[in-house]
Design an enzyme around this catalytic site. Structure first.
Site, PDB file in Angstrom:
ATOM      1  N   ASP A 184      79.952  37.412  32.785  1.00  0.00           N
ATOM      2  CA  ASP A 184      80.592  36.145  33.088  1.00  0.00           C
ATOM      3  C   ASP A 184      80.284  35.803  34.552  1.00  0.00           C
ATOM      4  O   ASP A 184      79.875  36.683  35.323  1.00  0.00           O
ATOM      5  CB  ASP A 184      82.107  36.325  32.875  1.00  0.00           C
ATOM      6  CG  ASP A 184      82.882  35.097  33.294  1.00  0.00           C
ATOM      7  OD1 ASP A 184      82.471  33.995  32.915  1.00  0.00           O
ATOM      8  OD2 ASP A 184      83.889  35.249  34.027  1.00  0.00           O
ATOM      9  N   ASP A 237      82.232  32.920  36.883  1.00  0.00           N
ATOM     10  CA  ASP A 237      83.438  32.658  37.696  1.00  0.00           C
ATOM     11  C   ASP A 237      84.405  33.841  37.614  1.00  0.00           C
ATOM     12  O   ASP A 237      84.828  34.220  36.527  1.00  0.00           O
ATOM     13  CB  ASP A 237      84.166  31.398  37.193  1.00  0.00           C
ATOM     14  CG  ASP A 237      83.364  30.133  37.460  1.00  0.00           C
ATOM     15  OD1 ASP A 237      83.325  29.696  38.611  1.00  0.00           O
ATOM     16  OD2 ASP A 237      82.774  29.595  36.495  1.00  0.00           O
ATOM     17  N   ASP A 286      86.167  38.833  33.615  1.00  0.00           N
ATOM     18  CA  ASP A 286      87.456  38.899  34.297  1.00  0.00           C
ATOM     19  C   ASP A 286      88.561  38.363  33.396  1.00  0.00           C
ATOM     20  O   ASP A 286      89.720  38.374  33.774  1.00  0.00           O
ATOM     21  CB  ASP A 286      87.432  38.083  35.602  1.00  0.00           C
ATOM     22  CG  ASP A 286      87.327  36.593  35.336  1.00  0.00           C
ATOM     23  OD1 ASP A 286      86.396  36.192  34.616  1.00  0.00           O
ATOM     24  OD2 ASP A 286      88.179  35.829  35.826  1.00  0.00           O
TER      25      ASP A 286
HETATM   26 MG    MG Z   1      85.576  34.193  34.472  1.00  0.00          MG
END
Ligand code: MG
Length: 307
Positions: A30, A32, A248
């Site tokens: 991922d 961000d 995250d």
């Molecule tokens: Mg993310």
């Protein structure tokens, strides 16, 4: 290894972390909250990603962010120091356009979203509306009786992140979706953006609004839907059991990994933390267990010293 145990890699002997590093050949990460936060790389992530490539692991950036084209995401990655190529970028804006192209779609698309989506549609020769502000200028009566004009050529609605979401846009989308053969795509369903002091609504908030008034569910293109990695697996570019998914957010990134049979690593530099995982483990339902990562690190850069 360490299947759905949320093992903190920093608690393991160095030799075990090295063994774990040898257990995968491909990395899907991922963006961000893992490699960058808005316009800044997260400490150590550039070095770690470039090191993965140096030791011959395949690396793919996979983002649910629909506001940028693959080319724009690549430009950002390179500007921040990541040694990436365009075919290593997996984005929902591109995947949504490709979904329509693969089905020989030849009508026009109504987009709630940004130019990230419309530029990817342009690249595949698919017609669409203009995006940007579309506010209500008077009142509901006047809007419905005088201003509301529907385009008869629309055959699909794509919903992505749109900072100009408005009543007229919702009205139009729901009206187009009243036709049962109108295709309904959502780029992703992320609830919010990782921000320290505010809650910034994510695409999922807009998708829910359109789904509610359209009384239909969207086909979700992005994580955790395995569609987004389908071609990598189908074309033999990655082997699921030798692939590591890094994220995250557990209900998109980690769940995608679980859904695809990848190994999973949660990093604590974005949305979810070990405390969230602990609650899911205690809950113990099948759905909750799917959100539990194999291993955990506070941030991706913590891996560097083992590589
Ligand atoms: Mg993310």
């Amino acid at each position: 290894m360490y299947k759905q145990s949320c093992t903190n890699l920093l608690d393991l002997p160095e030799a075990d972390v090295k063994k774990w590093l040898d257990s995968f050949d491909s990395v899907i990460t991922d963006c961000d909250g893992v490699v960058w936060l808005f316009n800044n790389p997260i400490e150590g992530s550039v070095e770690t990603i470039n090191k993965f490539k140096e030791i011959n692991k395949k690396v793919f950036f996979c983002t649910n962010n629909s506001t940028k084209t693959r080319g724009e995401l690549l430009e950002k990655a390179i500007r921040l120091g990541f040694k990436m190529n365009e075919d290593e970028i997996i984005s929902t804006a591109h995947a949504a356009a490709a979904y329509l192209k693969n089905r020989n779609f030849n009508k026009k698309v109504f987009v709630i979203g940004s130019e990230g989506i419309t530029k990817e549609l342009d690249a595949l020769g698919i017609d669409h509306n203009e995006v940007g502000p579309d506010p209500i200028t008077s009142n509901l009566n006047q809007f419905v009786s005088e201003e509301l004009k529907l385009d008869t050529g629309i055959g699909a609605v794509i919903v992505g992140f749109d900072e100009h979401i408005s009543f007229p846009k919702l009205t139009k989308a729901a009206s187009y979706l009243n036709e049962t053969d109108c295709i309904f795509l959502a780029t992703n369903t992320d609830e919010r953006f990782p921000m320290p002091n505010y809650v910034i609504p994510g695409t999922g908030s807009i998708v829910k609004a359109v789904e509610t008034c359209a009384e239909r569910d969207a086909i979700v293109i992005g994580k955790p839907n395995p569609n987004i990695c389908e071609s990598l697996i189908r074309d033999g570019i990655i082997k699921p059991e030798r692939t590591l998914m890094i994220g995250d957010r557990c209900n998109t990134d980690i769940l995608l990994g679980t859904n695809c049979g990848f190994q999973t690593l949660l990093v604590g530099s974005g949305i979810h933390q070990p405390d969230h995982v602990k609650a899911w483990l205690e809950e113990g339902t099948e759905e909750a267990k799917k959100l539990v990562p194999d291993v955990y690190l506070p941030k991706l850069g913590d891996l560097l010293k083992f590589m």
